[in-house]
Design an enzyme around this catalytic site. Structure first.
Site, PDB file in Angstrom:
ATOM      1  N   GLN A   1      -8.980  -5.721   6.764  1.00  0.00           N
ATOM      2  CA  GLN A   1      -8.133  -5.296   7.880  1.00  0.00           C
ATOM      3  C   GLN A   1      -8.767  -4.168   8.690  1.00  0.00           C
ATOM      4  O   GLN A   1      -8.077  -3.418   9.380  1.00  0.00           O
ATOM      5  CB  GLN A   1      -6.759  -4.855   7.361  1.00  0.00           C
TER       6      GLN A   1
ATOM      7  N   ASP B   1      -4.264   6.749   3.068  1.00  0.00           N
ATOM      8  CA  ASP B   1      -3.887   5.364   3.324  1.00  0.00           C
ATOM      9  C   ASP B   1      -4.826   4.766   4.376  1.00  0.00           C
ATOM     10  O   ASP B   1      -5.459   5.495   5.143  1.00  0.00           O
ATOM     11  CB  ASP B   1      -2.437   5.331   3.832  1.00  0.00           C
ATOM     12  N   GLU B   2      -4.908   3.434   4.436  1.00  0.00           N
ATOM     13  CA  GLU B   2      -5.692   2.714   5.447  1.00  0.00           C
ATOM     14  C   GLU B   2      -7.123   3.264   5.555  1.00  0.00           C
ATOM     15  O   GLU B   2      -7.630   3.518   6.643  1.00  0.00           O
ATOM     16  CB  GLU B   2      -4.997   2.804   6.816  1.00  0.00           C
TER      17      GLU B   2
ATOM     18  N   LYS C   1       0.820  -1.216   0.000  1.00  0.00           N
ATOM     19  CA  LYS C   1       0.000   0.000   0.000  1.00  0.00           C
ATOM     20  C   LYS C   1       0.857   1.272   0.000  1.00  0.00           C
ATOM     21  O   LYS C   1       0.593   2.206  -0.755  1.00  0.00           O
ATOM     22  CB  LYS C   1      -0.941   0.003   1.215  1.00  0.00           C
ATOM     23  N   THR C   2       1.871   1.293   0.883  1.00  0.00           N
ATOM     24  CA  THR C   2       2.719   2.485   0.962  1.00  0.00           C
ATOM     25  C   THR C   2       3.461   2.711  -0.354  1.00  0.00           C
ATOM     26  O   THR C   2       3.602   3.842  -0.824  1.00  0.00           O
ATOM     27  CB  THR C   2       3.726   2.350   2.118  1.00  0.00           C
TER      28      THR C   2
ATOM     29  N   ARG D   1       0.866 -10.933   9.371  1.00  0.00           N
ATOM     30  CA  ARG D   1       2.105 -10.282   9.834  1.00  0.00           C
ATOM     31  C   ARG D   1       3.305 -11.182   9.571  1.00  0.00           C
ATOM     32  O   ARG D   1       4.453 -10.729   9.605  1.00  0.00           O
ATOM     33  CB  ARG D   1       2.059  -9.979  11.343  1.00  0.00           C
TER      34      ARG D   1
END
Length: 721
Positions: free
Chosen positions: A238, A207-208, A21-22, A584
């Site tokens: 998420q 983002d997010e 994503k980043t 993770r």
């Protein structure tokens, strides 16, 4: 990628875990600049300071000096900066204080003492109600109408909320929720301010997005209304923060909120192996509130996911400890390992096992440096110097260090402040409001407060912080104390000066006020670093992070998923949390549960979590692996697993023994030993054999502690008679 180069309009990128994503956001911003967009007109918003700084670094690396023009921050930092410019339009000064959760709790505690209908024991409940009300942009009266039919103490909630708001306003202070709410109110009441920011930010990147709440969605819509260019990245799978107001509908309904929006999907995971992703996909597919997608990886199948059933919670902690030690013996680093729990209450046994065996660790999701009392006390002096109306800061420091100022004298100040509509500090500065006896009691404190305020604009931030520590009396009080804990507190305060130095190094033009704002907005993950320790954390605390080796523990019904989720039948968010935990892991994943667990003063025998079955494809467990130590202990039950070889066998390796370390055979009942940390002790019991040997050792004044000898032997020596 098409999404990166799709420049104008509303765009949603559904980005699965580990899909970068980043990287996508950074590439998008670089593409905008390459296409001729002036960096000054680009806004990038994320949710943690750590993520914002990472994005900022990547943008600067890609664009060089041009990247500095892109405004990259969290939602709360963005709002704080906006409000600093125009807070006077809402009746605040530009030096308003930002109250953290701890300050907010102190305020609620005080106001409940003066409200007959309120119960001081329900502070946490009142704070939750206040946060919910602000996220919904409801005043106390409006919130009462919303909850009166189903909330028994609705009247008390409303009275506490009203009194809380009154104290914050009188103290020229805002809490976290206010930063969002007041910014929305500023835009609604001052169209010129909104237009100024709209003209500044012509391309908005978020983002997010699955973690946004109602106010954050409104801010995005208001800021993007003029130009219509909003690019959001997120993953509804998420979305794990509904308890703090996040609305999963914001991402699911994005095309409805922004008509004509284009939607892209990222399904390739660059983090985890296929076995780990299969487990994650198997879990999350049971949720209904989601966009259909299946993560895939080009990294190969990798190690099988390990499923470990333990007899007890202590055995579970020992198994993780042994596994960590064995991985390190094979060349892994502690920093590449994480133990993930659903609740903080589960960390204690892992902390004890790691401490006993010399494994470095750090716990996240709990107490933080800036929440320590001595740090809060020191910063209380700074807060009052910046904002003389901050009554909470006044109350925190007025008699610390002790100056002989009692509760009755403080009550007199509070009464006069209420009568004259002024701050507590102003009461001290106004002759004649207090009795001569009280004026005398407060004289020393007033001198200290005045001296610190006068120094605020005259010194560098580093020198000012050192001046505060000396002038307040904290240095003399803690440094001269005979209590070792006080000396530790002084060392922590010295660490505060280091924190200021580091902040100014990164932000050469920053002021003390800027530093205080950064402290107020710090999050738990901001304190994570690259030092070599095992991370023990709640799943919420590690969202956005990744580790080579992950242990998810406590996977029992009633724990993960929680008892509330189980009883209500609504486990979708718990399942999303499990999905986050699984993803993770990069290379190895171990999940464990116990047949019995001692919690809250009683033994629980909860069934295995439904998520275990789901990870394995909705079938009964294919294999149940025994704890690492069980295979080597004669006294242990025979390990139960299918197949000819225990897949945990590779974990049985032990750390290299230091030169001169005693042989395991030397440890026998009655033998005297010395531990590098716990001092002298006597071996009381030995169990098992070979590398599976354990020893119960009684230490002077510390009681009995149980060790895995193959790991602890490097910290032990035999005391010869």
């Amino acid at each position: 990628m098409l999404a990166v180069n799709d420049r104008d309009g509303a765009i949603l990128v559904i980005a699965g875990a580990g899909s970068g994503k980043t990287r996508v956001l950074t590439a998008r911003i670089c593409a905008l600049v390459d296409s001729g967009v002036y960096p000054y007109h680009i806004l990038a918003i994320t949710f943690t300071n750590k993520a914002a700084n990472e994005m900022k670094d990547r943008i600067l690396s890609a664009l060089g000096g041009d990247g500095a023009g892109v405004w990259t921050s969290t939602f709360h930092s963005m709002c704080a900066r906006m409000l600093r410019q125009d807070a006077d339009r809402l009746g605040y000064t530009k030096d308003f204080t930002i109250y953290t959760d701890l300050e907010s709790e102190r305020v609620v505690k005080r106001v409940t003492e003066n409200i007959r209908e309120a119960d001081p024991k329900r502070r946490a409940s009142y704070l939750n109600h206040i946060s919910r009300a602000k996220t919904a942009a409801l005043s106390p009266a409006e919130y009462f109408e919303e909850i009166k039919e189903f909330t028994e103490d609705a009247k008390a909630v409303t009275l506490v909320y009203s009194a809380y708001e009154k104290e914050l306003k009188e103290s020229n202070a805002m809490d976290f929720d206010d930063l969002l709410l007041k910014t929305v109110q500023l835009f609604e009441t001052c169209p010129d301010v909104l237009e100024r920011w709209q003209n500044r930010f012509r391309y908005i990147n978020v983002d997010e997005f699955q973690d946004t709440n109602r106010l954050q969605l409104k801010l995005v819509k208001m800021l993007s209304a003029k130009w219509g260019n909003v690019f959001v990245v997120g993953d509804e799978d998420q979305s794990i923060y509904s308890w703090r107001g996040a609305e999963i509908r914001n991402i699911l309904d994005f095309p409805a909120e922004f008509p004509g929006a284009k939607v892209y999907k990222l399904e390739q995971n660059y983090r985890s192996t296929k076995n780990i992703l299969d487990a994650a996909n198997n879990v999350i597919k049971h949720n209904s509130a989601r966009n259909a997608k299946t993560l895939w990886s080009a990294l190969g199948r990798g190690s099988e996911v390990r499923y470990c059933e333990m007899r007890s919670d202590r055995e579970e902690a020992d198994n993780v400890m042994r596994s960590v030690a064995a991985l390190v013996a094979e060349g892994e680093n502690y920093r590449d390992m994480a133990v993930l729990v659903r609740a903080n209450s589960l960390t204690r046994l892992f902390e004890e096992a790691f401490t006993l065996h010399g494994i470095p660790y750090k716990v996240f999701g709990g107490f933080r440096f800036f929440e320590r009392k001595e740090i809060k006390d020191t910063l209380g002096y700074v807060r009052l110097a910046i904002n003389p109306s901050d009554n909470d800061a006044f109350l925190r420091i007025v008699n610390y260090p002790r100056r002989g100022i009692g509760a009755s004298a403080v009550a007199e100040v509070a009464m006069m402040a209420a009568r004259h509509g002024t701050s507590y500090l102003e009461v001290l500065k106004t002759p004649g409001l207090l009795t001569p006896a009280s004026e005398k009691k407060f004289a020393k404190f007033l001198t200290v407060a005045d001296n610190i305020a006068a120094a605020l604009g005259e010194m560098s931030p580093e020198d000012f912080m050192q001046f505060v520590i000396k002038e307040s009396g904290l240095e003399n009080t803690l440094k001269m104390s005979d209590d070792p804990e006080d000396r530790n507190r002084y060392e922590n305060i010295e660490g505060l000066v280091d924190a200021v130095n580091n902040f100014i190094e990164d932000n050469p033009e920053a002021t003390v006020s800027d530093f205080m704002q950064s402290v107020a907005l710090v999050s738990d993950t901001d304190e994570m670093d690259d030092k070599n320790y095992v991370t023990i954390a709640t799943v919420h605390a590690v969202k956005g992070l990744e580790f080579d080796n992950v242990f998810i523990v406590g996977l029992e019904e009633g724990i993960f998923p929680t008892a509330n989720a189980v009883s209500s039948g609504d486990v979708e968010e718990e399942r999303r949390l499990m999905y986050v935990a699984v993803t993770r892991a990069k290379r190895r994943l171990t999940v464990s549960w116990t047949r019995s667990r001692f919690r809250f003063g009683r033994t629980e025998n909860n069934p295995k979590s439904r998520f275990i079955y789901e990870m394995q494809g909705d079938k009964p467990p294919v294999r149940t692996f025994a704890p690492v130590q069980a295979a080597a202990q004669k006294s242990a039950a025979k390990p139960a697993f299918s197949g000819s070889r225990n897949p945990l066998a590779s974990f049985v390796s032990v750390p290299q023994r230091r030169a001169g370390a005693p042989a395991l055979s030397e440890f026998k009942p009655g033998v005297k030993v010395r531990h590098t940390r716990f001092g002298n002790g006597v071996v009381r019991d030995i169990a098992g054999e070979g590398d599976g040997m354990t020893a119960s050792i009684e230490f002077d004044g510390l009681g009995i502690k149980r060790f895995a000898l193959a790991i602890a032997v490097n910290s032990l020596s035999i005391v010869k008679e």
